[in-house]
Design a protein around this motif. Structure first.
Motif, PDB file in Angstrom:
ATOM      1  N   ALA A 455       0.684  -1.410   0.068  1.00 25.76           N
ATOM      2  CA  ALA A 455      -0.140   0.281  -0.244  1.00 25.76           C
ATOM      3  C   ALA A 455       1.136   1.163   0.149  1.00 25.76           C
ATOM      4  O   ALA A 455       0.239   2.181  -0.578  1.00 25.76           O
ATOM      5  N   VAL A 456       1.782   1.596   0.721  1.00 23.50           N
ATOM      6  CA  VAL A 456       2.492   2.284   0.616  1.00 23.50           C
ATOM      7  C   VAL A 456       3.874   2.464  -0.271  1.00 23.50           C
ATOM      8  O   VAL A 456       3.622   3.961  -0.633  1.00 23.50           O
ATOM      9  N   TRP A 457       4.258   1.681  -0.926  1.00 21.38           N
ATOM     10  CA  TRP A 457       4.601   1.702  -1.948  1.00 21.38           C
ATOM     11  C   TRP A 457       3.821   2.210  -2.954  1.00 21.38           C
ATOM     12  O   TRP A 457       3.786   2.855  -4.199  1.00 21.38           O
ATOM     13  N   LEU A 458       2.410   1.411  -3.234  1.00 25.23           N
ATOM     14  CA  LEU A 458       1.947   1.871  -4.505  1.00 25.23           C
ATOM     15  C   LEU A 458       1.053   2.980  -4.183  1.00 25.23           C
ATOM     16  O   LEU A 458       0.771   3.961  -5.263  1.00 25.23           O
ATOM     17  N   ALA A 459       1.155   3.699  -3.101  1.00 25.07           N
ATOM     18  CA  ALA A 459       0.851   5.224  -2.224  1.00 25.07           C
ATOM     19  C   ALA A 459       2.058   6.577  -3.438  1.00 25.07           C
ATOM     20  O   ALA A 459       1.127   7.482  -3.852  1.00 25.07           O
ATOM     21  N   ILE A 460       2.837   5.828  -3.222  1.00 30.86           N
ATOM     22  CA  ILE A 460       4.122   6.970  -3.686  1.00 30.86           C
ATOM     23  C   ILE A 460       4.288   6.772  -5.263  1.00 30.86           C
ATOM     24  O   ILE A 460       4.481   7.401  -5.832  1.00 30.86           O
ATOM     25  N   GLY A 461       3.864   5.164  -5.918  1.00 35.46           N
ATOM     26  CA  GLY A 461       3.769   5.218  -7.449  1.00 35.46           C
ATOM     27  C   GLY A 461       2.745   6.110  -7.950  1.00 35.46           C
ATOM     28  O   GLY A 461       2.974   7.317  -8.489  1.00 35.46           O
ATOM     29  N   LEU A 462       1.336   5.996  -7.285  1.00 33.81           N
ATOM     30  CA  LEU A 462       0.208   7.004  -7.363  1.00 33.81           C
ATOM     31  C   LEU A 462       0.784   8.474  -7.499  1.00 33.81           C
ATOM     32  O   LEU A 462       0.124   9.412  -8.589  1.00 33.81           O
ATOM     33  N   ALA A 463       1.001   8.716  -6.731  1.00 33.25           N
ATOM     34  CA  ALA A 463       1.446  10.331  -6.679  1.00 33.25           C
ATOM     35  C   ALA A 463       2.750  10.618  -7.453  1.00 33.25           C
ATOM     36  O   ALA A 463       2.392  11.937  -7.966  1.00 33.25           O
ATOM     37  N   ILE A 464       3.714   9.766  -8.245  1.00 35.40           N
ATOM     38  CA  ILE A 464       4.333   9.676  -9.177  1.00 35.40           C
ATOM     39  C   ILE A 464       3.415  10.057 -10.581  1.00 35.40           C
ATOM     40  O   ILE A 464       4.030  10.646 -11.634  1.00 35.40           O
ATOM     41  N   TYR A 465       2.384   8.753 -10.517  1.00 35.21           N
ATOM     42  CA  TYR A 465       1.556   8.819 -12.165  1.00 35.21           C
ATOM     43  C   TYR A 465       0.662  10.482 -11.910  1.00 35.21           C
ATOM     44  O   TYR A 465       1.153  10.449 -13.431  1.00 35.21           O
ATOM     45  N   PHE A 466       0.274  10.397 -10.623  1.00 29.34           N
ATOM     46  CA  PHE A 466      -0.843  12.235 -11.453  1.00 29.34           C
ATOM     47  C   PHE A 466       0.021  12.973 -11.583  1.00 29.34           C
ATOM     48  O   PHE A 466      -0.359  14.165 -11.534  1.00 29.34           O
ATOM     49  N   GLY A 467       1.371  13.525 -10.801  1.00 26.06           N
ATOM     50  CA  GLY A 467       2.236  14.305 -11.295  1.00 26.06           C
ATOM     51  C   GLY A 467       2.961  14.435 -12.104  1.00 26.06           C
ATOM     52  O   GLY A 467       3.627  15.272 -12.216  1.00 26.06           O
ATOM     53  N   TYR A 468       3.634  13.391 -12.387  1.00 22.18           N
ATOM     54  CA  TYR A 468       4.127  13.193 -13.599  1.00 22.18           C
ATOM     55  C   TYR A 468       3.805  12.396 -15.044  1.00 22.18           C
ATOM     56  O   TYR A 468       3.329  12.846 -15.938  1.00 22.18           O
ATOM     57  N   GLY A 469       3.431  11.266 -14.704  1.00 23.38           N
ATOM     58  CA  GLY A 469       2.769  10.593 -15.468  1.00 23.38           C
ATOM     59  C   GLY A 469       1.736  10.287 -17.001  1.00 23.38           C
ATOM     60  O   GLY A 469       2.108  10.462 -17.925  1.00 23.38           O
ATOM     61  N   LYS A 470       0.524  11.573 -15.870  1.00 22.85           N
ATOM     62  CA  LYS A 470      -0.942  11.192 -16.359  1.00 22.85           C
ATOM     63  C   LYS A 470      -0.552  12.469 -16.957  1.00 22.85           C
ATOM     64  O   LYS A 470      -0.646  13.341 -18.398  1.00 22.85           O
ATOM     65  N   LYS A 471       1.130  13.297 -16.957  1.00 23.78           N
ATOM     66  CA  LYS A 471       0.989  14.745 -17.575  1.00 23.78           C
ATOM     67  C   LYS A 471       1.368  14.291 -18.922  1.00 23.78           C
ATOM     68  O   LYS A 471       1.355  15.380 -19.729  1.00 23.78           O
ATOM     69  N   HIS A 472       2.056  13.411 -18.945  1.00 22.65           N
ATOM     70  CA  HIS A 472       3.417  13.475 -19.715  1.00 22.65           C
ATOM     71  C   HIS A 472       2.963  12.038 -20.808  1.00 22.65           C
ATOM     72  O   HIS A 472       3.726  11.495 -21.843  1.00 22.65           O
ATOM     73  N   SER A 473       2.212  11.428 -20.630  1.00 25.18           N
ATOM     74  CA  SER A 473       0.907  10.584 -21.186  1.00 25.18           C
ATOM     75  C   SER A 473       1.400  10.513 -22.929  1.00 25.18           C
ATOM     76  O   SER A 473       0.692  11.498 -23.379  1.00 25.18           O
ATOM     77  N   LYS A 474       1.903   9.866 -23.339  1.00 30.23           N
ATOM     78  CA  LYS A 474       1.572   9.701 -25.326  1.00 30.23           C
ATOM     79  C   LYS A 474       0.954   9.989 -25.688  1.00 30.23           C
ATOM     80  O   LYS A 474       0.099  10.170 -26.829  1.00 30.23           O
ATOM     81  N   LEU A 475      -0.019   8.179 -24.922  1.00 24.66           N
ATOM     82  CA  LEU A 475      -1.758   8.362 -25.488  1.00 24.66           C
ATOM     83  C   LEU A 475      -2.701   8.922 -25.134  1.00 24.66           C
ATOM     84  O   LEU A 475      -3.283   9.012 -25.817  1.00 24.66           O
ATOM     85  N   ARG A 476      -2.838   9.745 -24.290  1.00 25.27           N
ATOM     86  CA  ARG A 476      -3.691  10.930 -23.803  1.00 25.27           C
ATOM     87  C   ARG A 476      -3.281  11.542 -24.533  1.00 25.27           C
ATOM     88  O   ARG A 476      -4.048  12.270 -24.655  1.00 25.27           O
ATOM     89  N   ALA A 477      -1.880  12.129 -25.323  1.00 24.16           N
ATOM     90  CA  ALA A 477      -1.587  14.014 -25.349  1.00 24.16           C
ATOM     91  C   ALA A 477      -2.512  13.355 -26.636  1.00 24.16           C
ATOM     92  O   ALA A 477      -2.668  13.899 -27.618  1.00 24.16           O
ATOM     93  N   GLN A 478      -2.248  12.069 -27.968  1.00 26.51           N
ATOM     94  CA  GLN A 478      -2.081  11.488 -28.974  1.00 26.51           C
ATOM     95  C   GLN A 478      -4.498  11.776 -28.563  1.00 26.51           C
ATOM     96  O   GLN A 478      -4.599  12.414 -29.637  1.00 26.51           O
ATOM     97  N   GLN A 479      -4.672  11.579 -28.121  1.00 29.03           N
ATOM     98  CA  GLN A 479      -6.295  11.229 -27.516  1.00 29.03           C
ATOM     99  C   GLN A 479      -6.419  12.973 -27.774  1.00 29.03           C
ATOM    100  O   GLN A 479      -7.830  12.931 -27.850  1.00 29.03           O
ATOM    101  N   GLU A 480      -6.377  12.997 -26.816  1.00 33.08           N
ATOM    102  CA  GLU A 480      -6.132  15.234 -27.113  1.00 33.08           C
ATOM    103  C   GLU A 480      -6.293  15.378 -28.125  1.00 33.08           C
ATOM    104  O   GLU A 480      -7.029  16.158 -28.621  1.00 33.08           O
ATOM    105  N   GLU A 481      -5.136  15.430 -29.133  1.00 31.13           N
ATOM    106  CA  GLU A 481      -5.162  16.012 -30.738  1.00 31.13           C
ATOM    107  C   GLU A 481      -6.523  15.387 -30.957  1.00 31.13           C
ATOM    108  O   GLU A 481      -6.959  15.971 -32.044  1.00 31.13           O
ATOM    109  N   LEU A 482      -7.094  14.163 -30.800  1.00 30.36           N
ATOM    110  CA  LEU A 482      -7.921  13.669 -32.106  1.00 30.36           C
ATOM    111  C   LEU A 482      -8.823  14.292 -31.405  1.00 30.36           C
ATOM    112  O   LEU A 482      -9.849  15.066 -32.286  1.00 30.36           O
ATOM    113  N   VAL A 483      -9.506  14.008 -30.028  1.00 34.27           N
ATOM    114  CA  VAL A 483     -10.601  15.314 -29.769  1.00 34.27           C
ATOM    115  C   VAL A 483     -10.484  16.751 -30.389  1.00 34.27           C
ATOM    116  O   VAL A 483     -11.805  17.518 -31.083  1.00 34.27           O
ATOM    117  N   ALA A 484      -9.688  17.415 -30.383  1.00 37.38           N
ATOM    118  CA  ALA A 484      -9.519  19.446 -30.622  1.00 37.38           C
ATOM    119  C   ALA A 484      -9.210  18.835 -32.023  1.00 37.38           C
ATOM    120  O   ALA A 484      -9.845  20.157 -32.476  1.00 37.38           O
TER     121      ALA A 484
END
Length: 484
Positions: A455-484
């Motif tokens: 649980a502690v390790w996953l909490a650290i991981g989720l903080a990194i994901y929402f702080g960095y990973g989600k913002k830099h996700s290439k798949l997410r960026a591609q999806q947003e470009e298609l929507v735009a």
């Protein structure tokens, strides 16, 4: 839920060029890698513990039950590996079936298992090396074989504190350099190591067989004491749960999919082949060990094989077994480090981690910087942190990955029933469901401290994901470009 399509994953698998991993592994290489991480020191210790406390001579049946449980997950891994021949193993499979967030959780969890596992094994490797050297009259300074948080009492009664565990650090750094040179070289090194330690196991079986006392097999299934798990059929099941952790490792083979030639054919061969070979060796090993000595003699012993060897005239086998443990640990560290860097490579390619972890060396075609950074981190961890803090490497993360892969096969059979599959898991949905149930039961049986650590390790991981990973996700960026 943001997911990767099978078409996109296959495009990634077909990529070529300087920034792609080199396909150099065949089915034999994958089988030896699987054997390399499955046959570790656990075989030489857990077998006696399970026999003495749970199953008696029927430890052989416990091995078979555990192997069947692993086989459910192995068959599901094999189907995914043939469908999606991309580096990353369960992380990649989760991305295609359950979405980016679940993929991150699995990837981050696998990293914990591989890194803590490699550090723990390195520290134990150091301890066994000292025992082996001591038999030859070689003694290293105690300050250089312990962490700063450990102390030892010398022969004269004085106490000395450690400074750094040099052997543990050196073995991690040495293996890091080997894997940087390329998976082909790593595979050959691993094949040599596997050959040596399998040879020791076979020698033990062959030499010990002629000294088996049939009386030690009676009763083959000791009568239950009245407590669940203490002998009887429940003891065989409890013993299976103990030795199950000896089998873990075949899943790391799946992380090498992008470096495998003809992965649709060779990945199932590597995954299932390594599991079958190890099961045969484990059953024979357990049969000989409990035949040489009565299972009650293994009570409280961390080295039951040494007790069994005393029943033969081959005293030199004791040193050979220690050597086999050292060799076994070496290949476990190698495959752990390989698996971890490949998971990081896949996560970084998706933008969920910094790009440094996805850079490929122009000559070696391996993730050089990622291997160096992770190797250095694990080496420092192994050198300066005591094994009591590093803790026993648990399997909760691997079991969680197994559950996700089995669930993923069910989802993909429903969503993509006609997708090309180089290997099809038989008896779906029965096999995946049995795989999920088996793993969940074993997870529930683990102590609460293990769940807290996860649980502690996953909490650290989720903080990194929402702080960095989600913002830099290439798949997410591609999806947003298609929507735009």
């Amino acid at each position: 839920m943001l997911k990767k399509s099978l078409e996109l994953l296959r495009q990634e698998a077909a990529e070529t060029g300087a920034n792609t991993l080199k396909r150099s592994l065949n089915g034999f290489n994958l089988i030896t890698m699987g054997i390399g991480v499955i046959i570790g020191a656990g075989l030489f210790s857990l077998t006696g513990i399970a026999a003495a406390n749970n199953a008696g001579p029927a430890i052989t049946l416990s091995f078979i039950v555990a192997a069947i449980g692993c086989a459910f997950s192995a068959l599901c891994y094999a189907e995914f590996a043939s469908m999606v021949p991309v580096s990353g193993s369960a992380y990649t499979y989760a991305y295609a079936t359950m979405g980016e967030l679940f993929a991150w959780i699995i990837g981050w969890d696998l990293v914990l298992e591989y890194s803590v596992g490699a550090a723990t094994v390195a520290i134990s490797w150091s301890q066994y090396l000292l025992k082996f050297l001591a038999k030859s009259g070689i003694h290293l300074p105690p300050q250089l074989v312990m962490s700063p948080f450990e102390s030892a009492t010398l022969a004269d009664g004085s106490s000395v504190h450690g400074f750094v565990n040099v052997p543990a650090m050196l073995i991690v750094l040495l293996i890091t350099l080997i894997i940087i040179r390329g998976t082909k070289g790593s595979a050959w090194f691993n094949a040599i190591v596997v050959t040596l330690k399998v040879a020791v196991v076979l020698v033990f079986i062959a030499l010990g067989w002629q000294y088996i006392d049939p009386a030690n097999y009676h009763p083959y299934i000791p009568e239950n004491t009245g407590t669940f798990g203490e002998f009887g059929w429940s003891g065989i099941l409890r013993g299976a749960g103990v030795v199950f952790f000896v089998f873990i490792g075949f899943d790391i083979v799946a992380t090498m999919a992008q470096e495998t030639k003809n992965p649709q054919r060779n990945m199932p061969i590597g995954i299932i082949g390594s599991l079958v070979i190890c099961t045969i060796l484990f059953v024979l090993f357990g049969h000989v060990m409990t035949g040489l000595a009565n299972y009650t003699e293994f009570k409280g012993s961390a080295a039951p094989v040494a007790i069994a060897i005393e029943k033969t005239p081959y005293a030199w086998l004791s040193s050979a077994v220690i050597l086999a443990i050292i060799i076994g640990y070496t290949s476990v560290i190698l495959v752990d480090l390989l698996g971890q860097t490949r998971v990081f490579f896949s996560m970084a390619k998706d933008g969920l981690l910094p790009p440094v972890f996805a850079r490929i060396h122009a000559k070696f075609r391996t993730p050089l910087e990622s291997s160096l950074l992770l190797g250095l981190f694990i080496a420092l961890f192994a050198g300066f942190v005591p094994i009591s803090v590093v803790g026993e490497m648990t399997s909760i993360g691997t079991l969680l990955a197994f559950v996700m892969v089995c669930l993923g096969v069910l989802i993909m059979r429903k969503k993509e029933p006609n997708a090309p599959r180089g290997f099809r898991t038989p008896w779906v949905p029965l096999v995946p469901i049995l795989g999920i149930l088996t793993c969940v039961v074993m997870m529930v049986a683990l102590p609460w401290e293990t769940w807290l650590r996860l649980a502690v390790w996953l909490a650290i991981g989720l903080a990194i994901y929402f702080g960095y990973g989600k913002k830099h996700s290439k798949l997410r960026a591609q999806q947003e470009e298609l929507v735009a």
